[in-house]
Design a protein around this motif. Sequence first.
Motif, PDB file in Angstrom:
ATOM      1  N   SER A   1       0.860  -1.185   0.000  1.00 13.54           N
ATOM      2  CA  SER A   1       0.000   0.000   0.000  1.00 13.54           C
ATOM      3  C   SER A   1       0.891   1.229   0.000  1.00 13.54           C
ATOM      4  CB  SER A   1      -0.901   0.014   1.238  1.00 13.54           C
ATOM      5  OG  SER A   1      -0.121   0.222   2.408  1.00 13.54           O
ATOM      6  N   LYS A   2       0.407   2.323  -0.560  1.00 15.46           N
ATOM      7  CA  LYS A   2       1.216   3.559  -0.595  1.00 15.46           C
ATOM      8  C   LYS A   2       1.497   4.076   0.806  1.00 15.46           C
ATOM      9  CE  LYS A   2      -2.813   6.615  -1.242  1.00 15.46           C
ATOM     10  NZ  LYS A   2      -3.832   5.536  -1.306  1.00 15.46           N
ATOM     11  N   GLU A   3       0.603   3.760   1.748  1.00 16.53           N
ATOM     12  CA  GLU A   3       0.799   4.237   3.117  1.00 16.53           C
ATOM     13  C   GLU A   3       2.015   3.609   3.783  1.00 16.53           C
ATOM     14  OE1 GLU A   3      -3.384   4.890   1.942  1.00 16.53           O
ATOM     15  OE2 GLU A   3      -2.113   3.078   1.944  1.00 16.53           O
ATOM     16  N   LEU A   4       2.338   2.382   3.396  1.00 17.94           N
ATOM     17  CA  LEU A   4       3.412   1.658   4.068  1.00 17.94           C
ATOM     18  C   LEU A   4       4.772   2.341   3.927  1.00 17.94           C
ATOM     19  CD1 LEU A   4       4.260  -0.809   5.717  1.00 17.94           C
ATOM     20  CD2 LEU A   4       4.476  -2.087   3.577  1.00 17.94           C
ATOM     21  N   PRO A   5       5.308   2.538   2.716  1.00 15.36           N
ATOM     22  CA  PRO A   5       6.633   3.181   2.619  1.00 15.36           C
ATOM     23  C   PRO A   5       6.639   4.621   3.103  1.00 15.36           C
ATOM     24  CG  PRO A   5       5.646   2.960   0.439  1.00 15.36           C
ATOM     25  CD  PRO A   5       4.789   2.164   1.381  1.00 15.36           C
ATOM     26  N   TYR A   6       5.494   5.300   3.005  1.00 13.60           N
ATOM     27  CA  TYR A   6       5.441   6.697   3.434  1.00 13.60           C
ATOM     28  C   TYR A   6       5.087   6.846   4.907  1.00 13.60           C
ATOM     29  CZ  TYR A   6       6.616   8.907  -0.917  1.00 13.60           C
ATOM     30  OH  TYR A   6       7.324   9.346  -2.014  1.00 13.60           O
ATOM     31  N   SER A   7       5.112   5.727   5.621  1.00 13.45           N
ATOM     32  CA  SER A   7       5.013   5.761   7.078  1.00 13.45           C
ATOM     33  C   SER A   7       6.377   5.545   7.718  1.00 13.45           C
ATOM     34  CB  SER A   7       4.050   4.675   7.575  1.00 13.45           C
ATOM     35  OG  SER A   7       2.733   4.930   7.144  1.00 13.45           O
ATOM     36  N   CYS A   8       7.345   5.141   6.894  1.00 12.85           N
ATOM     37  CA  CYS A   8       8.714   4.887   7.368  1.00 12.85           C
ATOM     38  C   CYS A   8       9.527   6.169   7.294  1.00 12.85           C
ATOM     39  CB  CYS A   8       9.360   3.799   6.524  1.00 12.85           C
ATOM     40  SG  CYS A   8      11.095   3.476   6.960  1.00 12.85           S
ATOM     41  N   MET A   9      10.187   6.517   8.389  1.00 10.61           N
ATOM     42  CA  MET A   9      10.993   7.730   8.444  1.00 10.61           C
ATOM     43  C   MET A   9      12.396   7.525   7.884  1.00 10.61           C
ATOM     44  SD  MET A   9       9.536   9.024  12.099  1.00 10.61           S
ATOM     45  CE  MET A   9       7.742   9.259  12.223  1.00 10.61           C
ATOM     46  N   LEU A  10      12.656   6.322   7.373  1.00 14.27           N
ATOM     47  CA  LEU A  10      13.938   6.008   6.731  1.00 14.27           C
ATOM     48  C   LEU A  10      15.116   6.396   7.622  1.00 14.27           C
ATOM     49  CD1 LEU A  10      13.135   7.188   3.077  1.00 14.27           C
ATOM     50  CD2 LEU A  10      12.802   4.917   4.057  1.00 14.27           C
ATOM     51  N   CYS A  11      14.934   6.180   8.930  1.00 12.35           N
ATOM     52  CA  CYS A  11      15.930   6.663   9.895  1.00 12.35           C
ATOM     53  C   CYS A  11      17.072   5.688  10.121  1.00 12.35           C
ATOM     54  CB  CYS A  11      15.261   7.000  11.222  1.00 12.35           C
ATOM     55  SG  CYS A  11      14.732   5.538  12.171  1.00 12.35           S
ATOM     56  N   GLY A  12      16.894   4.415   9.745  1.00 15.09           N
ATOM     57  CA  GLY A  12      17.974   3.450   9.881  1.00 15.09           C
ATOM     58  C   GLY A  12      18.072   2.767  11.229  1.00 15.09           C
ATOM     59  N   TYR A  13      17.123   3.049  12.135  1.00 15.31           N
ATOM     60  CA  TYR A  13      17.159   2.395  13.456  1.00 15.31           C
ATOM     61  C   TYR A  13      17.070   0.881  13.314  1.00 15.31           C
ATOM     62  CZ  TYR A  13      15.673   0.869  18.109  1.00 15.31           C
ATOM     63  OH  TYR A  13      15.575   0.210  19.308  1.00 15.31           O
ATOM     64  N   CYS A  14      16.214   0.416  12.408  1.00 14.80           N
ATOM     65  CA  CYS A  14      16.022  -1.023  12.231  1.00 14.80           C
ATOM     66  C   CYS A  14      17.328  -1.708  11.855  1.00 14.80           C
ATOM     67  CB  CYS A  14      14.938  -1.302  11.182  1.00 14.80           C
ATOM     68  SG  CYS A  14      15.256  -0.560   9.557  1.00 14.80           S
ATOM     69  N   GLU A  15      18.084  -1.097  10.946  1.00 13.05           N
ATOM     70  CA  GLU A  15      19.366  -1.659  10.527  1.00 13.05           C
ATOM     71  C   GLU A  15      20.353  -1.714  11.688  1.00 13.05           C
ATOM     72  OE1 GLU A  15      21.011   0.498   7.308  1.00 13.05           O
ATOM     73  OE2 GLU A  15      19.356   0.126   5.934  1.00 13.05           O
ATOM     74  N   GLU A  16      20.341  -0.673  12.510  1.00 16.21           N
ATOM     75  CA  GLU A  16      21.317  -0.572  13.590  1.00 16.21           C
ATOM     76  C   GLU A  16      21.131  -1.676  14.631  1.00 16.21           C
ATOM     77  OE1 GLU A  16      24.535   0.526  15.603  1.00 16.21           O
ATOM     78  OE2 GLU A  16      23.930   1.435  13.712  1.00 16.21           O
TER      79      GLU A  16
END
Length: 370
Positions: A55-70
């Motif tokens: 859904s378009k809402e999904l990627p545009y709800s992510c702040m792309l902050c990188g916490y998940c990767e860390e």
Amino acid sequence: MEKYNMTEETAEFTAQESEKCIGCKKCMVGCPMLDKFCENPKELLDELYIEKQFSKELPYSCMLCGYCEEVCPVDVSFNELFFRCREDLEQLSGGKLPKDLNLGGVELHQRLSFSKLFSKSLKNDKSTVFFPGCALMGAKSSEVLKVNSYLDAKLNGCDIMTHCCGKPTRYMGKDEKFKGNIEKIQSELNKTGVKTVVAGCINCYKTLDESLENVEVKSLWTVLDELEVVEDLGLDYSSLAIDPTIHDPCPSRTDEDIHESVRSILTKMGIGYHEMDLNKRETLCCGAGAMVSISQKDIAESHMKRRCGESKSKQIVTYCQECTESFKKQGMKSVHVLDFLFGDYSGLSFEESKLIAKWANRFALSNWKR
């Protein structure tokens, strides 16, 4: 929710991340949006992998902050996945993103930012330029001029570059437009022989450092600390009742030298500070990241409140203007480090700057007689 098909490349990446994920939920501890879409990240990845739609809402709800990767023990990156989905959405929509994402204002901001009105050419043949970034130019134009004056004196010449770094265009998935904007910046630097860019905005620092060639990009904070700015300005706030909590902007996550430089500057000014429990490499987004404060306001506001609630005092100090304004929206006394260095802290307003005033400030800086 309307669903969009993933490109083959994104589907393959989703399969890869789905296979890696062990469902430990460590990413959900600090993520502002995953719990809105799932109870377990493994389930979300499996669903996306099977359906190959989003859904378009999904990627545009992510702040792309990188916490998940860390924090992920197996290197799953929702950050990368949702960025790819944004690119897919841009491609599938033929460059016209869905109107209910409310990004028309961002596109206008980018057009204006790269227009001749707000991105004047460099006039002086100086090897160093100060690149403040849109947010600082809009909210702190007087401080920007003072910073430039200081750098000009200390570095044997420094001009101001009033361009935008173009990160909003990149985060809308408009890769070709972003590359075109970077080429404009690169061309201007090449034409004037600039060798060093000092970026005042963390977003600008990361974007330019990753994108420019044959130019050294430095953070304003490491530069100011190395130049001993506090000693030069003779600043001492030790007698004042200042007890802030420091917030690290999420783009600075992996830049330990910036974390330490900012703390060094505060300490030298006699300002004691508290640390957030989640700080430095594990810091959380202020809530405004990747335009979520525009596209999904409820998620952004919820996370802004959370972050303010994690402060150990009534005042937050940070080194990102966007973060400063996010916290002001929640009623916090939010201070930018430049307010202590080059501003009038005693007369500081804790109200968010008005939009028209920001553009007026940027226009004045773009037409400042160098």
